[in-house]
Design an enzyme around this catalytic site. Structure first.
Site, PDB file in Angstrom:
ATOM      1  N   SER A 155       0.824  -1.202   0.000  1.00 42.89           N
ATOM      2  CA  SER A 155       0.000   0.000   0.000  1.00 42.89           C
ATOM      3  C   SER A 155       0.867   1.265   0.000  1.00 42.89           C
ATOM      4  CB  SER A 155      -0.957  -0.049   1.194  1.00 42.89           C
ATOM      5  OG  SER A 155      -1.985   0.895   1.060  1.00 42.89           O
ATOM      6  N   ASP A 249     -10.131  -3.488  -5.536  1.00 42.72           N
ATOM      7  CA  ASP A 249      -9.333  -2.433  -4.907  1.00 42.72           C
ATOM      8  C   ASP A 249      -9.181  -1.307  -5.927  1.00 42.72           C
ATOM      9  OD1 ASP A 249      -7.303  -0.810  -3.866  1.00 42.72           O
ATOM     10  OD2 ASP A 249      -5.961  -2.460  -3.369  1.00 42.72           O
ATOM     11  N   HIS A 279      -8.074  -4.887  -0.687  1.00 39.01           N
ATOM     12  CA  HIS A 279      -6.936  -4.182  -0.101  1.00 39.01           C
ATOM     13  C   HIS A 279      -6.745  -4.633   1.355  1.00 39.01           C
ATOM     14  CE1 HIS A 279      -4.129  -0.795  -0.513  1.00 39.01           C
ATOM     15  NE2 HIS A 279      -4.292  -0.633   0.781  1.00 39.01           N
TER      16      HIS A 279
END
Length: 309
Positions: A155, A249, A279
Site C-alpha cells: 500500500s 481495490d 486491499h
C-alpha cells in the site's frame, strides 16, 4: 455498480467482516489519534506470531535531524539478500508492530534478512518526510550490508518503495528488485479500477482522497515523482519489479500501468491481479485460501529476486 457478491468468496467476506468489526469503514471520520488506536488494535487482533528460528532486533538509524526506528529479522547465519520492508497505513498509520509478523514470516520463508522501517507519519510530518526516511533507511542498509538489497512494501509502503527505486537508480548501490503489494502509485483516478472499484470493501476513493490530503497538507504536488512514481517521465533502468494487486481495490490499475511503463522502457516487470481479493489482504494470509496463495507468490518473488533470478 460492481457486484461484490459475485467476486468475493465466503472466506474473504468473513475476513472483511472481521476487519470491519475492529476497523469500521467510517474510521477516517475519527481523529488521527483515534484512527491510530483503532488500527493498532486491529493489527494486534490479526497478529499471527513469529515462525520458529527468527531472531529479531529493534534498533535506530541516526540522521542529522532525528532517529528512525528499525526492526531487523534474521533466520539464516549468512543471508543472501536484505529486504527493506516499508509498511502500509495510508501514510498516517502503522509502524514496526503493525507488520511485525508479516516481516518475520517473509524472513523465515525466504532466508533473507528483513529490515522494517518506522518512517515518520503525517499529518505531524508532511510529505516528503516519509520518503526522506525511506531514503535514509536505504542508504543505511547500503552502507552497512555487503549484499543485494531488495525493496518490498504494501500500500503506502509500496508507493515509498517505488519512489526509492526511482531515486536510487543512478547509484552504485541500488536495489536489485522490488516487490510492490497493492501499491498506490499515483495513477489516473478518472479511469480503470479507480472507477470500477471506487466503493470497494476495505478501501474506497473517499479513503484515498483523505490520505492524499493528509499526506500533502492539501498542497497540489502534481508531478512530484517522490509522491507519485507514475508521474515520472522516465521508467528506464528500474530494478526488476513484481506488482501484486487485489482485484477489488481502486488501486489495482496502478500495478498494471506501472508494469506497462517499465516494459515499454525496456525493463522487466510482472503484474499479478489477485481475483476476488481486497486491499489489506496480507492480514488474511492464514485464513483465506486466495490470500494464502498470493502470499506464497510474494514470498517466491522476494526469494527469487534476492537470489538475482
Amino acid at each position: 455498480m460492481t457486484d461484490y457478491t459475485k467476486l468475493i468468496d465466503a472466506e474473504t467476506s468473513a475476513f472483511i467482516e472481521r476487519t470491519n468489526s475492529y476497523y469500521p469503514p467510517d474510521t477516517i471520520d475519527y481523529t488521527i489519534a483515534q484512527q491510530r488506536e483503532i488500527y493498532d488494535r486491529m493489527c494486534r487482533e490479526f497478529f499471527a506470531g513469529y515462525p520458529e528460528g527468527v531472531a529479531v532486533e529493534t534498533s535506530t538509524i541516526a540522521t542529522t535531524t532525528h532517529e528512525i526506528r528499525i526492526r531487523i529479522y534474521r533466520s539464516a547465519p549468512q543471508p543472501t539478500a536484505t529486504v527493506l520492508y516499508i509498511h502500509g497505513g495510508g501514510f498516517i498509520l502503522g509502524g514496526l508492530d503493525s507488520h511485525d509478523d508479516v516481516c518475520a514470516e517473509l524472513c523465515a520463508r525466504t532466508g533473507h534478512e528483513v529490515v522494517s522501517v518506522d518512517y515518520r507519519l503525517a499529518p505531524e510530518h508532511l510529505h516528503p518526510a516519509a520518503f526522506d526516511d525511506a531514503m535514509s533507511a536505504f542508504a543505511w542498509v547500503a552502507s552497512t550490508r555487503d549484499r543485494p538489497i531488495l525493496l518490498c512494501g504494501d500500500s503506502a509502503g509500496g508507493n515509498l518503495c517505488a519512489a526509492v527505486a526511482h531515486a536510487t537508480r543512478g547509484r552504485a548501490k541500488r536495489p536489485v528488485g522490488q516487490v510492490l503489494i497493492y501499491p498506490g502509485l499515483g495513477g489516473d483516478r478518472s479511469k480503470g479500477s479507480y472507477v470500477t472499484h471506487a466503493e470497494a470493501p476495505m478501501l474506497t476513493m473517499r479513503d484515498l482522497e483523505f490520505y492524499k490530503h493528509i499526506r500533502t497538507g492539501g498542497a497540489d504536488l502534481a508531478g512530484d515523482v517522490t509522491l507519485s512514481p507514475l508521474a515520472d517521465t522516465d521508467f528506464a533502468n528500474l530494478p526488476p519489479t513484481v506488482l501484486i494487486t487485489a482485484e477489488c481495490d481502486p488501486l489495482s490499475s496502478d500495478g498494471e500501468t506501472y508494469r506497462d511503463r517499465i516494459i515499454a522502457a525496456g525493463g522487466r516487470a510482472t503484474w499479478f491481479e489477485e481475483p476476488g481479493l481486497v486491499h489489506g489482504y496480507l492480514r488474511a494470509r492464514h485464513t483465506v485460501g486466495r490470500a494464502r496463495e498470493s502470499f506464497t507468490r510474494i514470498v517466491d518473488a522476494i526469494a527469487a529476486l534476492g537470489r538475482g533470478a
